[in-house]
Scaffold this motif. Structure first.
Motif, PDB file in Angstrom:
ATOM      1  N   GLN A 276     -12.127  27.328  41.729  1.00 24.58           N
ATOM      2  CA  GLN A 276     -11.335  27.006  40.541  1.00 24.58           C
ATOM      3  C   GLN A 276     -11.848  27.840  39.375  1.00 24.58           C
ATOM      4  O   GLN A 276     -13.037  27.794  39.053  1.00 24.58           O
ATOM      5  N   LEU A 277     -10.969  28.588  38.747  1.00 20.79           N
ATOM      6  CA  LEU A 277     -11.321  29.417  37.600  1.00 20.79           C
ATOM      7  C   LEU A 277     -10.843  28.741  36.327  1.00 20.79           C
ATOM      8  O   LEU A 277      -9.792  28.104  36.310  1.00 20.79           O
ATOM      9  N   SER A 278     -11.596  28.909  35.257  1.00 20.48           N
ATOM     10  CA  SER A 278     -11.265  28.228  34.001  1.00 20.48           C
ATOM     11  C   SER A 278     -10.326  29.037  33.123  1.00 20.48           C
ATOM     12  O   SER A 278      -9.877  28.571  32.078  1.00 20.48           O
ATOM     13  N   GLY A 279     -10.010  30.250  33.537  1.00 19.09           N
ATOM     14  CA  GLY A 279      -9.116  31.122  32.785  1.00 19.09           C
ATOM     15  C   GLY A 279      -9.013  32.449  33.499  1.00 19.09           C
ATOM     16  O   GLY A 279      -9.595  32.631  34.581  1.00 19.09           O
ATOM     17  N   PRO A 280      -8.291  33.421  32.957  1.00 24.88           N
ATOM     18  CA  PRO A 280      -8.218  34.746  33.572  1.00 24.88           C
ATOM     19  C   PRO A 280      -9.619  35.311  33.779  1.00 24.88           C
ATOM     20  O   PRO A 280     -10.411  35.395  32.836  1.00 24.88           O
ATOM     21  N   THR A 281      -9.935  35.670  35.015  1.00 21.99           N
ATOM     22  CA  THR A 281     -11.303  36.038  35.386  1.00 21.99           C
ATOM     23  C   THR A 281     -11.293  37.248  36.301  1.00 21.99           C
ATOM     24  O   THR A 281     -10.454  37.368  37.197  1.00 21.99           O
ATOM     25  N   ASP A 282     -12.273  38.138  36.098  1.00 21.05           N
ATOM     26  CA  ASP A 282     -12.486  39.264  37.000  1.00 21.05           C
ATOM     27  C   ASP A 282     -13.458  38.847  38.096  1.00 21.05           C
ATOM     28  O   ASP A 282     -14.504  38.235  37.826  1.00 21.05           O
ATOM     29  N   LEU A 283     -13.128  39.185  39.341  1.00 20.28           N
ATOM     30  CA  LEU A 283     -13.949  38.871  40.510  1.00 20.28           C
ATOM     31  C   LEU A 283     -14.241  40.154  41.274  1.00 20.28           C
ATOM     32  O   LEU A 283     -13.392  41.047  41.351  1.00 20.28           O
ATOM     33  N   LEU A 284     -15.420  40.226  41.867  1.00 23.15           N
ATOM     34  CA  LEU A 284     -15.775  41.340  42.749  1.00 23.15           C
ATOM     35  C   LEU A 284     -16.117  40.738  44.106  1.00 23.15           C
ATOM     36  O   LEU A 284     -17.116  40.031  44.247  1.00 23.15           O
ATOM     37  N   LEU A 285     -15.276  41.014  45.095  1.00 27.56           N
ATOM     38  CA  LEU A 285     -15.362  40.385  46.411  1.00 27.56           C
ATOM     39  C   LEU A 285     -15.874  41.385  47.439  1.00 27.56           C
ATOM     40  O   LEU A 285     -15.392  42.513  47.508  1.00 27.56           O
ATOM     41  N   GLN A 286     -16.852  40.968  48.250  1.00 29.99           N
ATOM     42  CA  GLN A 286     -17.339  41.818  49.339  1.00 29.99           C
ATOM     43  C   GLN A 286     -17.659  40.936  50.542  1.00 29.99           C
ATOM     44  O   GLN A 286     -18.787  40.471  50.725  1.00 29.99           O
ATOM     45  N   ILE A 287     -16.656  40.727  51.391  1.00 28.72           N
ATOM     46  CA  ILE A 287     -16.838  39.878  52.567  1.00 28.72           C
ATOM     47  C   ILE A 287     -16.360  40.544  53.856  1.00 28.72           C
ATOM     48  O   ILE A 287     -16.550  39.991  54.945  1.00 28.72           O
ATOM     49  N   GLU A 288     -15.770  41.733  53.783  1.00 25.01           N
ATOM     50  CA  GLU A 288     -15.204  42.371  54.961  1.00 25.01           C
ATOM     51  C   GLU A 288     -16.265  43.145  55.739  1.00 25.01           C
ATOM     52  O   GLU A 288     -17.117  43.819  55.163  1.00 25.01           O
ATOM     53  N   VAL A 289     -16.205  43.053  57.055  1.00 24.53           N
ATOM     54  CA  VAL A 289     -17.106  43.805  57.917  1.00 24.53           C
ATOM     55  C   VAL A 289     -16.871  45.302  57.713  1.00 24.53           C
ATOM     56  O   VAL A 289     -15.716  45.758  57.677  1.00 24.53           O
ATOM     57  N   ALA A 290     -17.937  46.055  57.562  1.00 21.47           N
ATOM     58  CA  ALA A 290     -17.823  47.508  57.432  1.00 21.47           C
ATOM     59  C   ALA A 290     -17.528  48.121  58.801  1.00 21.47           C
ATOM     60  O   ALA A 290     -18.151  47.748  59.805  1.00 21.47           O
ATOM     61  N   ASP A 291     -16.590  49.039  58.848  1.00 19.04           N
ATOM     62  CA  ASP A 291     -16.215  49.714  60.098  1.00 19.04           C
ATOM     63  C   ASP A 291     -17.105  50.945  60.256  1.00 19.04           C
ATOM     64  O   ASP A 291     -16.948  51.943  59.539  1.00 19.04           O
ATOM     65  N   LEU A 292     -18.044  50.868  61.202  1.00 17.53           N
ATOM     66  CA  LEU A 292     -19.067  51.901  61.361  1.00 17.53           C
ATOM     67  C   LEU A 292     -19.194  52.288  62.832  1.00 17.53           C
ATOM     68  O   LEU A 292     -18.657  51.622  63.711  1.00 17.53           O
ATOM     69  N   ALA A 293     -19.954  53.348  63.084  1.00 20.03           N
ATOM     70  CA  ALA A 293     -20.111  53.820  64.460  1.00 20.03           C
ATOM     71  C   ALA A 293     -20.753  52.769  65.358  1.00 20.03           C
ATOM     72  O   ALA A 293     -20.428  52.682  66.555  1.00 20.03           O
ATOM     73  N   ASP A 294     -21.665  51.970  64.806  1.00 15.20           N
ATOM     74  CA  ASP A 294     -22.373  50.980  65.623  1.00 15.20           C
ATOM     75  C   ASP A 294     -21.776  49.578  65.527  1.00 15.20           C
ATOM     76  O   ASP A 294     -22.337  48.628  66.067  1.00 15.20           O
ATOM     77  N   GLN A 295     -20.640  49.449  64.809  1.00 20.86           N
ATOM     78  CA  GLN A 295     -19.914  48.174  64.732  1.00 20.86           C
ATOM     79  C   GLN A 295     -18.455  48.487  64.449  1.00 20.86           C
ATOM     80  O   GLN A 295     -18.051  48.718  63.319  1.00 20.86           O
ATOM     81  N   ARG A 296     -17.664  48.468  65.478  1.00 18.28           N
ATOM     82  CA  ARG A 296     -16.286  48.947  65.386  1.00 18.28           C
ATOM     83  C   ARG A 296     -15.328  47.761  65.230  1.00 18.28           C
ATOM     84  O   ARG A 296     -15.299  46.849  66.056  1.00 18.28           O
ATOM     85  N   LEU A 297     -14.528  47.827  64.180  1.00 13.78           N
ATOM     86  CA  LEU A 297     -13.534  46.779  63.935  1.00 13.78           C
ATOM     87  C   LEU A 297     -12.386  46.893  64.937  1.00 13.78           C
ATOM     88  O   LEU A 297     -11.770  47.948  65.066  1.00 13.78           O
ATOM     89  N   GLN A 298     -12.109  45.796  65.632  1.00 12.79           N
ATOM     90  CA  GLN A 298     -10.949  45.734  66.523  1.00 12.79           C
ATOM     91  C   GLN A 298      -9.729  45.214  65.777  1.00 12.79           C
ATOM     92  O   GLN A 298      -8.603  45.631  66.045  1.00 12.79           O
ATOM     93  N   SER A 299      -9.952  44.288  64.852  1.00 13.62           N
ATOM     94  CA  SER A 299      -8.864  43.763  64.027  1.00 13.62           C
ATOM     95  C   SER A 299      -9.473  43.184  62.758  1.00 13.62           C
ATOM     96  O   SER A 299     -10.640  42.795  62.736  1.00 13.62           O
ATOM     97  N   SER A 300      -8.670  43.138  61.709  1.00 12.66           N
ATOM     98  CA  SER A 300      -9.148  42.610  60.434  1.00 12.66           C
ATOM     99  C   SER A 300      -7.951  42.205  59.589  1.00 12.66           C
ATOM    100  O   SER A 300      -6.957  42.940  59.517  1.00 12.66           O
ATOM    101  N   ASN A 301      -8.040  41.032  58.967  1.00 17.21           N
ATOM    102  CA  ASN A 301      -6.954  40.572  58.106  1.00 17.21           C
ATOM    103  C   ASN A 301      -7.536  39.761  56.954  1.00 17.21           C
ATOM    104  O   ASN A 301      -8.395  38.898  57.162  1.00 17.21           O
ATOM    105  N   ILE A 302      -7.094  40.068  55.754  1.00 15.18           N
ATOM    106  CA  ILE A 302      -7.540  39.319  54.585  1.00 15.18           C
ATOM    107  C   ILE A 302      -6.315  38.891  53.782  1.00 15.18           C
ATOM    108  O   ILE A 302      -5.413  39.701  53.534  1.00 15.18           O
ATOM    109  N   GLU A 303      -6.269  37.609  53.435  1.00 16.46           N
ATOM    110  CA  GLU A 303      -5.177  37.065  52.629  1.00 16.46           C
ATOM    111  C   GLU A 303      -5.779  36.479  51.358  1.00 16.46           C
ATOM    112  O   GLU A 303      -6.682  35.636  51.424  1.00 16.46           O
ATOM    113  N   ILE A 304      -5.272  36.929  50.221  1.00 13.80           N
ATOM    114  CA  ILE A 304      -5.791  36.523  48.918  1.00 13.80           C
ATOM    115  C   ILE A 304      -4.660  35.923  48.104  1.00 13.80           C
ATOM    116  O   ILE A 304      -3.525  36.433  48.120  1.00 13.80           O
ATOM    117  N   SER A 305      -4.938  34.832  47.419  1.00 13.32           N
ATOM    118  CA  SER A 305      -3.934  34.175  46.589  1.00 13.32           C
ATOM    119  C   SER A 305      -3.439  35.125  45.498  1.00 13.32           C
ATOM    120  O   SER A 305      -4.010  36.197  45.274  1.00 13.32           O
TER     121      SER A 305
END
Length: 257
Positions: free
Chosen positions: A12-41
């Protein structure tokens, strides 16, 4: 190893707010993303930017009211769990330029305060053998106690109290490594078997010319970890940074093999 990641956030935000989000798995040579989906309000603004060291991305968001985010991913981790004690340190004058900042003290990792301790306690070890000895010492000496630390707790605080959560274990591991002239950075990760289930934190140390994951909590090994991002300490790689007041309504993290 194949991992399924599922994250739900609601604030819950108390007013217009800037957010910095970092939750997605990084796609790298030693960890390969097969699928990824993010839904944001609904947002007023949303833009992706590169994260530290080019590992993963952050998302700038400006929004108001209730902020919701649902994230799912499937990732294949293709990384061996090496015996870190066999790896050699890199002499400081031979270190790549992008590793040098990870030798220096940072906000939560005042490594200069630990130099006398590491020489007295681990002086008989070098390189990866010293990292392994320090990791094992932290695992045995510390108690994992949820709620025992907060956003102001440093590695020195945790060292004195001998308790903390994964964030604190990682900070102490990083501080001890840097005090030994071994570059070390903070990694925000996903891993199965973490108790309680949550975003996890480990250290990464630079040995034998590359980065290696080290979990002093003992809950995860390198072959089961998916990196989200890295930074000097927790301040540089938080899963959510809010530039204004907010209240947590709901948060869940699930990682299954």
């Amino acid at each position: 190893m194949e991992l399924d990641v599922n994250v739900q956030l609601e604030y819950q935000l108390s007013g217009p707010t800037d957010l910095l989000l970092q939750i997605e798995v990084a796609d790298l040579a030693d960890q390969r993303l097969q699928s990824s989906n993010i839904e944001i309000s609904d947002t007023e603004h949303l833009a992706r930017v590169a994260a530290d060291d080019g590992l993963g991305e952050r998302i700038w968001i400006r929004t108001d009211g209730i902020f919701r985010c649902d994230y799912t991913a499937r990732v294949v981790v293709d990384r061996p769990a090496l015996d870190i004690s066999t790896l050699d340190a890199v002499a400081p004058h031979l270190l790549p330029g992008d590793t040098v900042r990870y030798l220096m003290p940072s906000r939560y990792c005042p490594s200069d305060e630990f130099q006398s301790f590491v020489e007295a306690e681990f002086g008989a070890y070098q390189g990866g053998a010293r990292i392994a000895a320090m990791r094992d010492w932290i695992t045995k000496a510390f108690s994992y106690v949820p709620g025992s630390s907060n956003g102001q707790t440093t590695a020195l605080d945790s060292f004195v109290q001998r308790q903390g959560v994964c964030r604190d274990y990682a900070h102490v591991m990083i501080a001890l490594a840097r005090a030994s002239t071994i570059p070390a950075r903070f990694a925000s990760v996903y891993a199965p078997g973490v108790t309680p289930p949550d975003f996890h934190a480990v250290a990464e140390v630079f040995l034998d010319g590359t980065w290696h994951l080290v979990d002093a909590t003992g809950m995860a090994t390198a072959d089961t970890i998916a990196r989200i991002g890295v930074g000097p300490d927790a301040s540089g790689v938080a899963f959510l940074t809010t530039f204004g007041p907010c209240t947590l309504r709901q948060q869940s993290v699930s990682v299954t093999a």
